[in-house]
Design a protein around this motif. Structure first.
Motif, short mmCIF file in Angstrom:
data_model
loop_
_atom_site.label_atom_id
_atom_site.label_comp_id
_atom_site.label_asym_id
_atom_site.label_seq_id
_atom_site.Cartn_x
_atom_site.Cartn_y
_atom_site.Cartn_z
N LEU A 106 0.82 -0.84 0.11
CA LEU A 106 -0.48 0.20 -0.03
C LEU A 106 0.69 1.69 -0.29
O LEU A 106 0.89 2.23 -0.85
CB LEU A 106 -0.75 0.58 0.98
N PRO A 107 2.01 1.20 1.23
CA PRO A 107 2.62 2.36 0.73
C PRO A 107 3.45 2.42 -0.38
O PRO A 107 3.97 3.60 -0.94
CB PRO A 107 3.49 2.16 1.98
N ALA A 108 3.75 0.84 -1.31
CA ALA A 108 4.17 1.34 -3.26
C ALA A 108 3.47 1.89 -3.53
O ALA A 108 3.95 2.61 -4.68
CB ALA A 108 4.49 0.70 -2.97
N GLY A 109 2.84 1.91 -3.48
CA GLY A 109 1.38 2.50 -4.20
C GLY A 109 0.85 3.78 -4.21
O GLY A 109 0.78 4.63 -5.09
N GLN A 110 0.80 4.42 -2.57
CA GLN A 110 1.09 5.76 -3.29
C GLN A 110 2.04 6.52 -3.13
O GLN A 110 2.11 7.77 -3.75
CB GLN A 110 0.76 5.90 -1.58
N THR A 111 3.07 5.63 -3.07
CA THR A 111 4.31 6.97 -3.47
C THR A 111 4.65 6.48 -5.19
O THR A 111 4.65 7.98 -5.72
CB THR A 111 5.81 5.56 -3.28
N ALA A 112 4.07 5.34 -5.94
CA ALA A 112 3.89 5.49 -7.67
C ALA A 112 3.06 6.99 -7.76
O ALA A 112 2.72 7.57 -8.93
CB ALA A 112 3.40 4.26 -8.00
N ASP A 113 1.63 7.46 -7.40
CA ASP A 113 0.92 7.66 -7.98
C ASP A 113 1.50 9.66 -6.89
O ASP A 113 0.84 10.65 -7.89
CB ASP A 113 -0.03 7.93 -7.16
N ARG A 114 2.52 9.77 -6.24
CA ARG A 114 2.53 11.05 -5.43
C ARG A 114 3.78 11.23 -6.47
O ARG A 114 3.73 12.32 -6.01
CB ARG A 114 2.27 11.24 -4.26
N PHE A 115 4.76 10.45 -6.84
CA PHE A 115 6.35 10.75 -6.98
C PHE A 115 6.67 10.80 -8.42
O PHE A 115 6.31 9.01 -8.79
CB PHE A 115 7.66 10.14 -5.70
N ASP A 116 7.42 11.08 -9.33
CA ASP A 116 7.76 10.79 -10.48
C ASP A 116 8.09 8.84 -10.35
O ASP A 116 8.77 8.17 -9.92
CB ASP A 116 9.43 11.50 -11.23
N ARG A 117 7.24 8.60 -11.01
CA ARG A 117 7.85 6.18 -11.32
C ARG A 117 8.29 6.39 -11.22
O ARG A 117 9.41 5.40 -11.58
CB ARG A 117 6.67 6.11 -12.19
#
Length: 411
Positions: free
Chosen positions: A67-78
């Motif tokens: 879940l944190p990984a998904g949030q990170t992928a939507d908030r920062f440059d993938r």
């Protein structure tokens, strides 16, 4: 004519092809690492249970960090997330290399390395998958998914066979080549140019964390497809036991292990290349259910085989049938997910994939430790066949699925 233009547009997309090539290098590295780590663990312990724990060590970080990984992928440059994760993986490989050269590597070190690699890939996988819709148009996604699958399968042919040869010479050689492949992938990903990333900017909270899960469970067609794949691979994970089959049943050795690990990827590559040219529209559901039945029967065939050629044929069928599900699942997720939610939904998808692969390795190792590798494989194949029948009744829309873009009630 339009279909031909769409396929050629995917090939002409420079950033997508950089990402595609990077996936070949990074997945090749991971496959070589899997051969080296698995062989070293079994050589050090001679235990199917310990072999299964390698899969568990990779799965637990995924379970905690998805879940944190998904949030990170939507908030920062993938793109940045992908190459940072690969750099961290390279550091782990350096430590494995030093441990092999200086002879201090033991089962505990291998499990820790597997856990760190699992954590890195937990962040890398959804970011990498979510990058594809950032690079190609919507109508190109089915072909992009097939191209992505072909990259993975090419690596799974080269990686295990090369890994088997290098491990036979010495595990340090496998780690050295893996390190080089990861660094090449980093350079390629760095050159990718993102054209349509939609950054999520709302507050971080439990509601946001769970939104990807809610979306998947609301969209029954996505839930049915990825859960079908999850339970099928979880039960039919014959590849997790390949070190045992290579050593105790077929009596080959490291070179044989590499060839056996490559066989599913050969079958998958052939089918994925076909799918870059042929559309499954109008027969998606039938292809999905039929391929799963082939997967299950091929797993049973592999379990009863004592001839390496028959075993290789069964593994070819396993890979060929599995890639159909991979392409269908990834295309459904990418087409039916809003751009700003791609990271979170792909994180959930990665969790399903990781559960089927890593937890499947643990399940296979545990059952093999109790009953033996051959009975465990046969039981797993039979269980997969049962799952196909049950899912046809639980998710009847799968049988009649004809298009990737699906409109459901309440959407």
């Amino acid at each position: 004519m339009n279909d031909t233009h769409t396929r050629s547009s995917v090939r002409g997309n420079a950033s997508f092809m950089r990402l595609w090539t990077a996936r070949i290098f990074s997945t090749t590295a991971f496959q070589m690492l899997s051969v080296a780590i698995g062989w070293q663990m079994y050589a050090l312990t001679g235990s199917a249970f310990q072999l299964g724990f390698v899969g568990l060590a990779q799965f637990l970080p995924m379970l905690l960090l998805t879940l944190p990984a998904g949030q990170t992928a939507d908030r920062f440059d993938r793109r940045t997330i992908v190459y940072i994760c690969q750099l961290l993986e390279a550091v782990v490989v350096v430590l494995l290399l030093l441990g092999s050269l200086r002879h201090w590597l033991d089962p505990a070190h291998i499990l820790v390395a597997a856990a760190i690699l699992g954590a890195c890939r937990t962040f890398e996988s959804p970011a990498s998958a979510a990058l594809v819709p950032d690079l190609v148009d919507k109508e190109q996604l089915p072909y992009a998914a097939a191209w992505s699958a072909s990259a993975g399968q090419t690596a799974q042919i080269v990686g295990p066979s090369l890994g088997g040869v290098l491990v036979a010479i010495g595990p340090a050689y496998a780690y050295s080549v893996s390190l080089g492949a990861l660094l090449l992938s980093v350079v390629l990903v760095f050159g990718v140019k993102v054209v349509r990333f939609v950054k999520k900017s709302d507050a971080v909270g439990m509601e946001s964390f769970l939104s990807g899960l809610r979306f998947v469970f609301k969209r029954k067609i996505i839930l049915g497809t990825i859960s079908l794949d999850l339970f099928a691979v979880l039960l039919g994970g014959a590849t997790a036991l390949l070190p045992i089959f290579a050593d105790d049943v077929l009596r080959t050795g490291p070179w044989g292990l590499g060839i056996l690990r490559s066989a599913p990827a050969v079958g998958a590559l052939v089918v994925s290349v076909i799918l870059t040219r042929v559309s499954m529209q109008n027969s998606i559901g039938k292809m999905l259910i039929g391929s799963l039945a082939v997967f299950a029967l091929a797993t049973i065939l592999f379990g009863v085989s004592t001839n390496i050629w028959l075993s290789l044929f069964a593994l070819l069928l396993i890979g060929a049938s599995d890639v159909v599900s991979v392409v269908i699942r990834s295309t459904l997720v990418q087409i039916n997910t809003p751009q700003e939610m791609q990271g979170r939904v792909n994180a959930v998808n990665s969790l399903f994939i990781g559960t089927s692969n890593q937890l499947g390795e643990f399940e296979s190792g545990t059952v093999a430790g109790l009953l033996g590798a051959v009975p465990a494989t046969i039981i797993g194949g039979a269980g997969t066949l049962a799952v196909a029948v049950i899912w046809m009744f639980l998710f009847p829309m799968l049988r009649d699925l004809k298009t990737y873009e699906v409109v459901e009630d309440g959407r």
